[in-house]
Each structure stands twice: as C-alpha cells, then as structure tokens.
Design a protein around this motif. Structure first.
Motif, mmCIF file in Angstrom:
data_model
loop_
_atom_site.group_PDB
_atom_site.id
_atom_site.type_symbol
_atom_site.label_atom_id
_atom_site.label_comp_id
_atom_site.label_asym_id
_atom_site.label_seq_id
_atom_site.Cartn_x
_atom_site.Cartn_y
_atom_site.Cartn_z
ATOM 1 N N GLU A 1 23.229 28.628 61.248
ATOM 2 C CA GLU A 1 22.592 29.513 62.232
ATOM 3 C C GLU A 1 22.005 28.715 63.388
ATOM 4 O OE1 GLU A 1 20.473 33.535 62.976
ATOM 5 O OE2 GLU A 1 20.098 32.790 60.946
ATOM 6 N N ALA A 2 21.370 27.585 63.079
ATOM 7 C CA ALA A 2 20.800 26.756 64.144
ATOM 8 C C ALA A 2 21.887 26.261 65.089
ATOM 9 C CB ALA A 2 20.036 25.582 63.540
ATOM 10 N N ALA A 3 23.038 25.868 64.529
ATOM 11 C CA ALA A 3 24.137 25.392 65.367
ATOM 12 C C ALA A 3 24.678 26.501 66.265
ATOM 13 C CB ALA A 3 25.252 24.825 64.491
ATOM 14 N N LEU A 4 24.842 27.699 65.708
ATOM 15 C CA LEU A 4 25.357 28.806 66.507
ATOM 16 C C LEU A 4 24.329 29.255 67.547
ATOM 17 C CD1 LEU A 4 27.203 30.968 63.806
ATOM 18 C CD2 LEU A 4 28.132 29.181 65.287
ATOM 19 N N ALA A 5 23.055 29.239 67.168
ATOM 20 C CA ALA A 5 22.006 29.601 68.136
ATOM 21 C C ALA A 5 21.962 28.603 69.291
ATOM 22 C CB ALA A 5 20.654 29.655 67.436
ATOM 23 N N ASP A 6 22.384 27.364 68.998
ATOM 24 C CA ASP A 6 22.383 26.323 70.016
ATOM 25 C C ASP A 6 23.680 26.292 70.820
ATOM 26 O OD1 ASP A 6 21.057 24.060 71.256
ATOM 27 O OD2 ASP A 6 22.502 22.770 70.205
ATOM 28 N N GLY A 7 24.585 27.229 70.542
ATOM 29 C CA GLY A 7 25.766 27.340 71.389
ATOM 30 C C GLY A 7 27.108 27.115 70.737
ATOM 31 N N ALA A 8 27.164 26.679 69.467
ATOM 32 C CA ALA A 8 28.458 26.560 68.791
ATOM 33 C C ALA A 8 29.114 27.942 68.751
ATOM 34 C CB ALA A 8 28.285 25.992 67.386
ATOM 35 N N ARG A 9 30.426 27.985 68.869
ATOM 36 C CA ARG A 9 31.124 29.261 69.044
ATOM 37 C C ARG A 9 31.944 29.698 67.846
ATOM 38 N NH1 ARG A 9 28.285 31.398 70.905
ATOM 39 N NH2 ARG A 9 29.678 33.130 71.433
ATOM 40 N N ALA A 10 32.134 28.809 66.871
ATOM 41 C CA ALA A 10 32.983 29.161 65.727
ATOM 42 C C ALA A 10 32.575 28.341 64.517
ATOM 43 C CB ALA A 10 34.461 28.931 66.058
ATOM 44 N N VAL A 11 32.948 28.869 63.343
ATOM 45 C CA VAL A 11 32.777 28.157 62.076
ATOM 46 C C VAL A 11 34.151 28.031 61.447
ATOM 47 C CG1 VAL A 11 31.715 28.165 59.788
ATOM 48 C CG2 VAL A 11 30.471 29.121 61.756
ATOM 49 N N GLU B 1 28.110 37.067 63.591
ATOM 50 C CA GLU B 1 28.111 38.250 64.455
ATOM 51 C C GLU B 1 26.869 38.288 65.341
ATOM 52 O OE1 GLU B 1 29.882 42.562 63.889
ATOM 53 O OE2 GLU B 1 28.116 42.283 62.612
ATOM 54 N N ARG B 2 25.748 37.877 64.776
ATOM 55 C CA ARG B 2 24.503 37.883 65.542
ATOM 56 C C ARG B 2 24.596 36.975 66.766
ATOM 57 N NH1 ARG B 2 21.479 37.939 61.352
ATOM 58 N NH2 ARG B 2 21.096 35.714 61.065
ATOM 59 N N HIS B 3 25.371 35.905 66.640
ATOM 60 C CA HIS B 3 25.453 34.933 67.735
ATOM 61 C C HIS B 3 26.776 35.006 68.500
ATOM 62 C CE1 HIS B 3 21.673 33.038 66.673
ATOM 63 N NE2 HIS B 3 22.036 33.100 65.408
ATOM 64 N N GLY B 4 27.563 36.040 68.253
ATOM 65 C CA GLY B 4 28.804 36.213 68.986
ATOM 66 C C GLY B 4 29.844 35.164 68.668
ATOM 67 N N ALA B 5 29.821 34.648 67.439
ATOM 68 C CA ALA B 5 30.754 33.600 67.027
ATOM 69 C C ALA B 5 31.808 34.174 66.076
ATOM 70 C CB ALA B 5 29.996 32.459 66.344
ATOM 71 N N ARG C 1 34.961 41.963 60.863
ATOM 72 C CA ARG C 1 34.928 41.996 62.333
ATOM 73 C C ARG C 1 34.995 40.615 62.954
ATOM 74 N NH1 ARG C 1 31.068 46.131 61.076
ATOM 75 N NH2 ARG C 1 29.311 44.678 61.326
ATOM 76 N N VAL C 2 34.367 39.611 62.331
ATOM 77 C CA VAL C 2 34.282 38.284 62.962
ATOM 78 C C VAL C 2 35.295 37.290 62.412
ATOM 79 C CG1 VAL C 2 31.817 38.613 63.382
ATOM 80 C CG2 VAL C 2 32.560 37.328 61.347
ATOM 81 N N GLY C 3 36.037 37.670 61.357
ATOM 82 C CA GLY C 3 36.792 36.674 60.625
ATOM 83 C C GLY C 3 38.288 36.654 60.835
ATOM 84 N N TYR C 4 38.835 35.479 60.581
ATOM 85 C CA TYR C 4 40.275 35.237 60.515
ATOM 86 C C TYR C 4 40.521 34.418 59.246
ATOM 87 C CZ TYR C 4 40.035 36.212 65.549
ATOM 88 O OH TYR C 4 39.807 36.776 66.776
ATOM 89 N N ALA C 5 41.505 34.783 58.458
ATOM 90 C CA ALA C 5 41.873 33.994 57.285
ATOM 91 C C ALA C 5 43.242 33.367 57.518
ATOM 92 C CB ALA C 5 41.897 34.856 56.027
ATOM 93 N N VAL C 6 43.395 32.135 57.055
ATOM 94 C CA VAL C 6 44.687 31.462 57.120
ATOM 95 C C VAL C 6 44.979 30.939 55.721
ATOM 96 C CG1 VAL C 6 46.118 29.816 58.362
ATOM 97 C CG2 VAL C 6 44.064 30.737 59.456
ATOM 98 N N THR C 7 46.155 31.253 55.205
ATOM 99 C CA THR C 7 46.456 30.902 53.823
ATOM 100 C C THR C 7 47.946 30.632 53.659
ATOM 101 O OG1 THR C 7 46.049 31.546 51.514
ATOM 102 C CG2 THR C 7 46.820 33.271 53.024
ATOM 103 N N SER C 8 48.322 30.246 52.440
ATOM 104 C CA SER C 8 49.714 29.889 52.168
ATOM 105 C C SER C 8 49.919 29.806 50.660
ATOM 106 C CB SER C 8 50.048 28.533 52.807
ATOM 107 O OG SER C 8 51.342 28.109 52.460
ATOM 108 N N ALA C 9 51.152 29.940 50.242
ATOM 109 C CA ALA C 9 51.516 29.678 48.844
ATOM 110 C C ALA C 9 51.697 28.192 48.583
ATOM 111 C CB ALA C 9 52.813 30.422 48.492
#
Length: 386
Positions: free
Chosen positions: A153-163, A189-193, A223-231
């Motif tokens: 949260e601190a990182a996103l509040a400080d401007g990071a845009r994604a996890v 979602e709170r920080h628009g990331a 709403r905020v997520g993307y998953a990437v996966t594979s067999a």
C-alpha cells in the motif's frame, strides 16, 4: 481414495533429453536447478503430439485451437473457478504475457511492485515492459510467508502503478490466502493500480491446501486483475510455448483484446495442442499421481535435510516442486549453490538471483525420483565433513 505416486524416468533415459536441465552441466552433475521435471508426459499429451507429427500438423496456430474452453473446464473442475472462455487469450509463455499486459497498463518509467524472494525473470520483464522494479519483500512469520500488504500500500500510495504477483509463489511455494489477495485487490483499486498474477504453479497446489485464483478472490480483484497461466509447469511443456491471459471484467478484457495480434500469433501450435490435452479430464489422473509423488518428495526432502544437512532451514511448500532452503548457518557464503556445484556436483538454483533476500539460500527442484533426491542431499551433506 489413495493415489499411486508417479514414478520418474530412469536417469540414463533422462540424460538423453536435449533440454536445458540435461545439457547445461556435465553428466557427473545432478541437475536440480531449472524448473523441469523428470517424468514421462501425460499419455494424452503424448498421443496428441504424436498425432500432430504423424499428420505433419506443424503449421500456424489457429484463432481457436480449443485451449480457452479446455482451460475453463479445468479451472472449474480443479479450482471451482468460473472462467469465461471469451475472456481468455493465448500467447507464447507466461513472461511474454506479463510483459505485454504491463506495457498496456503502465507508462514508461512507472514502478511495478514485486515481492521477493521471487522468480528471477520478474526483475527482467518489468524493465522490458518499460517499468521500474519496486521491491516489497514477503514477510516470513512462524506460520507462513505472507504478502506485506502495508508495504505494498505504501508503494502504491507513493506512485507505483502495478503489482506483479506470483500465486502460488516461486520459490517459496506459498499459496496466498484468499483474505490476503482480497485485501491486495482493495489496496490496488484504492490507488488506481492493477495486479498481474502469474499463476503457472496453480495446478500443483497440494490437495488439502486452498488455492484462490486472484481474479476469484473478490469483486475488486476481478476489476483490477489479470491472470497469466499455462500448463507448461505442471505438465513439463515449457519448450512448446503456450500461455493464457485471463480476465474477469469488461475493462480488463478490452485491454487484453487490444493487444497486438502478434501477441497471440506467438502461441505455438504444439503448445496449444498439448495444453488442450493437459487440461482435459483425461489427464487428471496423471496430475493427481504427480501431486502424490511431489507430496512424498517434499516431505522426504525435509527429512533428508534434517539428517544430512543440519542447520538447513526449509518450510515445506504448499505447491509446486521447488524448495526454498536457507543454508546461511552453514557459512558457505551468499551464494552456497556455487560451492555445492563445485564440490558436490549438484546443480541448484542460485539464491541471490531471487533478490537480496536469497543470500545464503538455494532453490532445489524435487520433481525427480526419491533416489536422485536422496543422492543429491547426501552429496551436499558430505561437504560438512570435508
């Protein structure tokens, strides 16, 4: 109902393979480093690939090779997760999907949170996408490894845009708790990331351990997520090049559907065919047998380390075939895998490659036979007496 554990192939047969695991080092080295396993393919995969070769079916991958529907059925069957096949798109591999999504949702120079110790390509794929790595290490408690939600949260509040999330986590084998993932989605979602979740190890979560796909953790996660996966990890298909990008919301689906067509063209036809076979119900028994073998091996490794390498610290993982082992107390330096390779002829993954938190650590691949695992740990243990 008990399941008979899968048996690994004989090592002489494995040494005929041409993949990295069996070609990087000489034959006197036991290779337990890269994430390849030592088992025969699931029969359905062998049959699908043999049929394709027999037909000369080696052309371009079609727009719908069946992998979307196969994965949706697999996700429902194995995880209880409802996936809309229309929200699934393929590409060459998981890291390729991560890079393309990050490019689409961040601007050059944006910071992207990673949670070390973590899969080394994360440190490369963020800059490849134009971003800057922001490190927020996992927290190790007496009970588990956990996300540092306050730090994120601190990182996103400080401007990071994604996890960039690893779920289950590599190298610790942690299946993150639903509550933690839901809290992460609220923070993002709170920080628009956004959160991009690498879920390649999901099929390898042990029975009795709850696996929560990030997109299913909460409405906010969808709403905020993307998953990437594979067999590819569970079924040992890394060389065949097929991964899936999954969304659960109209806005995120538009992002993935808006990626260049070449992103999907990078899907390998053999990867798609093998993935369809892997995700089919026909391959469930093979996967269950693999999990039974990995369960025995993860417990065997704990016993072997306690017997032969006292001072090693190891938490049995929730998922996968990778063990994160702390050898700091042995005094073998920041990168003990160097000494182990040189003096014991056992190749392990270098701990510092996972971040500074990996100093003094090694990652051990236990997706092998019990005999190979036993010999490897005995060789390492013998170094203590030299």
């Amino acid at each position: 109902m008990s399941v008979t554990p899968l048996e690994a192939l004989p090592i002489d047969q494995l040494r005929l393979r041409s993949s990295t695991k069996w070609r990087k080092y000489p034959d006197d080295v036991l290779p337990l480093f890269v994430a390849e396993t030592d088992f025969a393919l699931a029969p359905g995969i062998t049959a699908a690939l043999a049929r394709a070769v027999g037909l000369g079916d080696t052309g371009y991958t079609p727009p719908d090779p069946g992998i979307r529907d196969a994965f949706a059925r697999f996700a429902q069957r194995r995880f209880g997760w409802d996936v809309d096949p229309a929200r699934v798109r393929s590409t060459g591999d998981v890291i390729m999907g991560v890079v393309e999504i990050l490019r689409a949702v961040t601007d050059p120079g944006d910071r992207v949170v990673v949670t070390p110790p973590v899969y080394p390509p994360f440190y490369d794929c963020v800059p490849e996408a134009g971003g800057v790595v922001e490190r927020v290490p996992l927290i190790e408690t007496d009970a588990a490894w956990e996300l540092d939600l306050a730090g994120i949260e601190a990182a996103l509040a400080d401007g990071a845009r994604a996890v960039l999330l690893c779920n289950p986590h590599n190298p610790t084998g942690t299946a993150h708790a639903r509550e933690s993932l839901a809290a992460l989605s609220d923070i993002a979602e709170r920080h628009g990331a956004v959160v991009v979740s690498d879920e390649i190890h999901a099929p390898l979560v042990q029975p009795g351990v709850a696996f929560t796909p990030f997109l299913a953790a909460s409405p906010a996660a969808a709403r905020v997520g993307y998953a990437v996966t594979s067999a590819s990890k569970a079924f040992n298909l890394a060389g065949l090049k097929c991964a899936l990008m999954v969304t659960a919301d109209d806005a995120t689906t538009r992002v993935v559907n808006g990626l260049p067509v070449e992103v999907e063209w990078r899907t390998g036809l053999f990867g798609a065919l093998a993935g369809v076979a892997a995700f089919s119900e026909e391959s469930d028994a093979w996967l269950d047998a693999l999990l039974a073998r990995l369960d025995e091996n993860r417990r065997l490794l704990a016993d072997l380390l306690a017997e032969h390498v006292p001072g090693a610290r190891f938490r049995i993982p929730d998922a996968g075939f990778l063990a994160w082992v702390d050898l700091t107390d042995l005094g073998w330096g920041d990168n003990p895998a160097v000494k182990i390779l040189r003096d014991a002829k056992v190749a392990l993954h270098f701990g510092p490659h996972f971040g500074v938190e990996g100093r003094g650590h090694v990652r051990i691949n236990f997706g092998c036979s019990p005999d190979v695992l036993r010999e490897a740990v005995e060789r390492i243990g013998a170094l203590l007496h030299r």
